[in-house]
Design an enzyme around this catalytic site. Structure first.
Site, PDB file in Angstrom:
ATOM      1  N   HIS A  39      -2.629  -2.442  -9.747  1.00 19.06           N
ATOM      2  CA  HIS A  39      -3.555  -1.813  -8.815  1.00 19.06           C
ATOM      3  C   HIS A  39      -4.828  -2.642  -8.767  1.00 19.06           C
ATOM      4  O   HIS A  39      -5.244  -3.180  -9.782  1.00 19.06           O
ATOM      5  CB  HIS A  39      -3.874  -0.377  -9.267  1.00 19.06           C
ATOM      6  CG  HIS A  39      -4.427   0.461  -8.167  1.00 19.06           C
ATOM      7  ND1 HIS A  39      -5.766   0.459  -7.839  1.00 19.06           N
ATOM      8  CD2 HIS A  39      -3.814   1.305  -7.302  1.00 19.06           C
ATOM      9  CE1 HIS A  39      -5.945   1.282  -6.821  1.00 19.06           C
ATOM     10  NE2 HIS A  39      -4.788   1.807  -6.471  1.00 19.06           N
ATOM     11  N   HIS A  43       0.877  -1.187   0.000  1.00 22.20           N
ATOM     12  CA  HIS A  43       0.000   0.000   0.000  1.00 22.20           C
ATOM     13  C   HIS A  43       0.911   1.233   0.000  1.00 22.20           C
ATOM     14  O   HIS A  43       1.609   1.493  -0.969  1.00 22.20           O
ATOM     15  CB  HIS A  43      -0.926  -0.113   1.222  1.00 22.20           C
ATOM     16  CG  HIS A  43      -2.077   0.837   1.257  1.00 22.20           C
ATOM     17  ND1 HIS A  43      -2.450   1.632   0.202  1.00 22.20           N
ATOM     18  CD2 HIS A  43      -2.973   1.135   2.260  1.00 22.20           C
ATOM     19  CE1 HIS A  43      -3.504   2.360   0.539  1.00 22.20           C
ATOM     20  NE2 HIS A  43      -3.842   2.080   1.789  1.00 22.20           N
ATOM     21  N   ASP A  97       2.688   5.285  -7.130  1.00 21.53           N
ATOM     22  CA  ASP A  97       3.960   5.206  -6.421  1.00 21.53           C
ATOM     23  C   ASP A  97       5.160   4.954  -7.315  1.00 21.53           C
ATOM     24  O   ASP A  97       6.293   4.941  -6.838  1.00 21.53           O
ATOM     25  CB  ASP A  97       3.891   4.110  -5.350  1.00 21.53           C
ATOM     26  CG  ASP A  97       3.110   4.590  -4.150  1.00 21.53           C
ATOM     27  OD1 ASP A  97       3.194   5.791  -3.862  1.00 21.53           O
ATOM     28  OD2 ASP A  97       2.425   3.770  -3.520  1.00 21.53           O
TER      29      ASP A  97
HETATM   30  N1  ACO Z   1       4.486  -7.226 -10.618  1.00 24.67           N
HETATM   31  C1  ACO Z   1       4.328  -8.432 -11.216  1.00 24.67           C
HETATM   32  N2  ACO Z   1       3.157  -9.088 -11.274  1.00 24.67           N
HETATM   33  C2  ACO Z   1       2.103  -8.512 -10.692  1.00 24.67           C
HETATM   34  C3  ACO Z   1       2.191  -7.255 -10.046  1.00 24.67           C
HETATM   35  C4  ACO Z   1       3.443  -6.613 -10.037  1.00 24.67           C
HETATM   36  N3  ACO Z   1       3.580  -5.437  -9.449  1.00 24.67           N
HETATM   37  N4  ACO Z   1       0.972  -6.931  -9.568  1.00 24.67           N
HETATM   38  C5  ACO Z   1       0.148  -7.927  -9.879  1.00 24.67           C
HETATM   39  N5  ACO Z   1       0.825  -8.896 -10.575  1.00 24.67           N
HETATM   40  C6  ACO Z   1       0.269 -10.120 -11.125  1.00 24.67           C
HETATM   41  C7  ACO Z   1      -0.027 -11.131 -10.043  1.00 24.67           C
HETATM   42  O1  ACO Z   1       1.073 -11.965  -9.798  1.00 24.67           O
HETATM   43  C8  ACO Z   1      -1.205 -11.865 -10.651  1.00 24.67           C
HETATM   44  O2  ACO Z   1      -0.698 -12.738 -11.627  1.00 24.67           O
HETATM   45  P1  ACO Z   1      -1.398 -14.198 -11.862  1.00 24.67           P
HETATM   46  O3  ACO Z   1      -2.779 -13.887 -12.380  1.00 24.67           O
HETATM   47  O4  ACO Z   1      -0.518 -14.895 -12.834  1.00 24.67           O
HETATM   48  O5  ACO Z   1      -1.431 -14.861 -10.512  1.00 24.67           O
HETATM   49  C9  ACO Z   1      -1.973 -10.776 -11.393  1.00 24.67           C
HETATM   50  O6  ACO Z   1      -0.984  -9.787 -11.724  1.00 24.67           O
HETATM   51  C10 ACO Z   1      -3.087 -10.143 -10.568  1.00 24.67           C
HETATM   52  O7  ACO Z   1      -2.521  -9.616  -9.391  1.00 24.67           O
HETATM   53  P2  ACO Z   1      -3.188  -9.639  -7.956  1.00 24.67           P
HETATM   54  O8  ACO Z   1      -2.103  -9.805  -6.934  1.00 24.67           O
HETATM   55  O9  ACO Z   1      -4.324 -10.600  -7.941  1.00 24.67           O
HETATM   56  O10 ACO Z   1      -3.778  -8.179  -7.890  1.00 24.67           O
HETATM   57  P3  ACO Z   1      -4.310  -7.441  -6.584  1.00 24.67           P
HETATM   58  O11 ACO Z   1      -5.400  -6.572  -7.031  1.00 24.67           O
HETATM   59  O12 ACO Z   1      -4.592  -8.403  -5.491  1.00 24.67           O
HETATM   60  O13 ACO Z   1      -3.033  -6.604  -6.121  1.00 24.67           O
HETATM   61  C11 ACO Z   1      -1.489  -4.854  -5.843  1.00 24.67           C
HETATM   62  C12 ACO Z   1      -2.879  -5.249  -6.341  1.00 24.67           C
HETATM   63  C13 ACO Z   1      -1.322  -5.286  -4.366  1.00 24.67           C
HETATM   64  C14 ACO Z   1      -1.350  -3.355  -5.911  1.00 24.67           C
HETATM   65  C15 ACO Z   1      -0.426  -5.576  -6.719  1.00 24.67           C
HETATM   66  O14 ACO Z   1      -0.574  -5.168  -8.061  1.00 24.67           O
HETATM   67  C16 ACO Z   1       0.985  -5.305  -6.248  1.00 24.67           C
HETATM   68  O15 ACO Z   1       1.461  -5.994  -5.345  1.00 24.67           O
HETATM   69  N6  ACO Z   1       1.701  -4.282  -6.821  1.00 24.67           N
HETATM   70  C17 ACO Z   1       3.016  -3.941  -6.387  1.00 24.67           C
HETATM   71  C18 ACO Z   1       2.955  -3.117  -5.107  1.00 24.67           C
HETATM   72  C19 ACO Z   1       2.472  -1.708  -5.360  1.00 24.67           C
HETATM   73  O16 ACO Z   1       2.949  -1.019  -6.260  1.00 24.67           O
HETATM   74  N7  ACO Z   1       1.541  -1.251  -4.491  1.00 24.67           N
HETATM   75  C20 ACO Z   1       1.013   0.108  -4.556  1.00 24.67           C
HETATM   76  C21 ACO Z   1      -0.410   0.097  -4.940  1.00 24.67           C
HETATM   77  S1  ACO Z   1      -0.991   1.748  -5.100  1.00 24.67           S
HETATM   78  C22 ACO Z   1      -1.266   2.245  -3.526  1.00 24.67           C
HETATM   79  O17 ACO Z   1      -1.520   1.534  -2.620  1.00 24.67           O
HETATM   80  C23 ACO Z   1      -1.133   3.659  -3.321  1.00 24.67           C
END
Ligand code: ACO
Length: 428
Positions: A306, A267, A362
């Site tokens: 996201h 987050h 971010d």
């Molecule tokens: N890098 C690589 N793969 C990713 C990423 C990433 N940053 N984000 C999601 N994926 C992939 C997952 O592995 C998943 O793949 P799969 O379908 O093969 O299993 C798919 O994309 C869907 O991802 P989820 O984890 O189900 O998406 P969710 O909505 O639960 O997560 C989140 C969202 C937590 C933001 C995620 O994208 C992430 O961890 N991003 C990196 C951290 C980040 O930048 N956070 C800031 C968010 S903005 C904020 O809070 C202000």
């Protein structure tokens, strides 16, 4: 056609007609679907709230597929260009932009509430020399509830507003004190003649007898970043704020809990994680190798993806522009080239395209903060200061919503069936 959903329960053969309002059915309407008198009724299972609306809200509107973000109907792009953080905070809290006298009154009140009780300062001085600023911020905000016991009157609108003024005004002071503490520097008291963000920069960087005038471009850039971070509807930390507030805890305790939720690297901690990642990659030539690791599932590309945006995060676009203005003053952050290369490759790779992974707010914000001389450890705090307005607006809305009650999800119990207690000596 009626706005209803017809459900047939194949266990019993019964059918049910459930109303659809605003594209939503009420989970409690499912309760009537039972197999017998001792059946609790059908529940909706939704871990992590992937498809559950927890509230009606008139504050922030997001269309994740189209990449739209609006506060009270105003597009984020217009607010970032024309407004100020304090005006946006007023908008979030009151529902409309202030007129001239309302804005003046609001700004004056905030500037007059910036000072913290000397005991708050002493409390902060008690932290270890290397305490993380976010840990200090969270604990100090929580401690503030002991300084304002009247804050527990959460059903009193006037009392609520008083705490809101205090929290928005004092958040930058606590944040700056936490930074000065880990630098081993004396805390700077607020400079009320300066604007909200300029005062914050002065409290951060002013050295004892030097007059400090924050660079106007940098103060404005920070103001824009604060606007972009002010609210984001029902995210993890806002949900925490509402959940804690739903028990009628005071707003200091609730906001400390929301800030704690923000602290995590998934987050508000993501911009710190992005900088660590860029530093680790080290050079543009290492980007393709890093992307391969992400595609192989060994790494995450921090600052990408996201829960709601399945398109370019509109805030990331504005931040990218702001970065150019900041770098014109501070010099270019060498990590920017790595970030641009990462974005370029990722946006064309099937792995990211298929999963609709785009840069989020971010991805570039940490680069700006670093160029402004703000250390990584303070990044989550820089997120918490402006988000305070959103948390408080959401908290206030929740308390005035007659449909809200104490937040209490249900569960599907998966543990043991009833069994008898076994004395210690007889256990395997
Ligand atoms: N890098 C690589 N793969 C990713 C990423 C990433 N940053 N984000 C999601 N994926 C992939 C997952 O592995 C998943 O793949 P799969 O379908 O093969 O299993 C798919 O994309 C869907 O991802 P989820 O984890 O189900 O998406 P969710 O909505 O639960 O997560 C989140 C969202 C937590 C933001 C995620 O994208 C992430 O961890 N991003 C990196 C951290 C980040 O930048 N956070 C800031 C968010 S903005 C904020 O809070 C202000």
């Amino acid at each position: 056609m009626p706005d209803t959903l017809t459900i047939q329960d194949n266990r019993t053969g019964k059918t049910y007609e459930i109303p659809i309002v605003d594209g939503t059915i009420r989970s409690t309407d499912l309760k009537q679907i039972k197999t017998g008198a001792d059946d609790f009724g059908l529940m909706a299972y939704d871990p992590a709230f992937l498809n559950t609306a927890s509230t009606r809200s008139a504050i922030t509107d997001i269309d994740g597929d189209k990449g739209i973000l609006r506060y009270r109907g105003y597009p984020i792009e217009q607010l970032a260009e024309h407004s100020t953080y304090l005006e946006v905070a007023y908008l979030l809290l009151h529902g409309d932009l202030p007129n001239e006298s309302q804005l003046q009154e609001w700004e004056t009140s905030i500037s007059q509430h910036t000072v913290v009780h000397e005991n708050v300062k002493q409390l902060m001085e008690g932290f270890r020399y290397d305490a993380h600023p976010m840990g200090m911020f969270i604990s100090t905000v929580a401690a503030m509830s002991t300084f304002y016991p009247d804050a527990k009157n959460v059903r009193d609108p006037e009392c609520r507003m008083k705490q809101i003024h205090r929290l928005i005004a004092k958040a930058p002071t606590i944040a700056a004190f936490s930074y000065r503490h880990c630098q081993g520097r004396p805390y700077n008291y607020p400079h009320n003649r300066l604007g909200y963000t300029a005062n914050f920069l002065a409290m951060m960087f002013k050295m004892t007898d030097n007059p400090y005038e924050p660079h106007q471009v940098l103060a404005r850039a920070l103001d824009i970043l604060f606007i972009l971070h002010a609210d984001h509807e029902q995210n993890c930390s806002t949900n925490a704020m509402r959940a804690i507030g739903s028990s009628e805890a005071d707003p200091y305790s609730a906001l400390a809990g929301a800030a704690a939720a923000l602290y995590g690297p998934l987050h508000g901690g993501a911009n710190e994680a992005v900088l660590n990642m860029l530093q680790e990659i080290g050079h543009v030539k290492n980007v393709p190798g890093f992307i391969e690791e992400v595609k192989a599932g060994k790494r995450k590309l921090m600052g990408f993806g996201h829960r709601i945006y399945k398109n370019y995060d509109p805030r990331a676009k504005i931040i990218k522009r702001t970065a150019d203005e900041v770098f014109a003053v501070t010099g270019r952050n060498p990590l920017l080239d790595i970030a641009i290369e990462l974005e370029k490759i990722a946006l064309n790779e099937e792995y990211f395209v298929k999963r609709k992974l785009y840069p989020n707010v971010d991805f570039y914000s940490g680069l700006i903060y670093e160029a402004m001389g703000l250390p990584m450890s303070i990044f989550p705090v820089l997120f918490a200061i402006p988000r305070a307005a959103g948390w408080l607006a959401q908290w206030s809305e929740m308390l005035q919503d007659s449909e809200q009650k104490i937040a209490r999800p249900r569960q599907i119990y998966t543990g043991s069936d009833v069994r008898d207690y076994v004395p210690l000596g007889k256990r395997k």
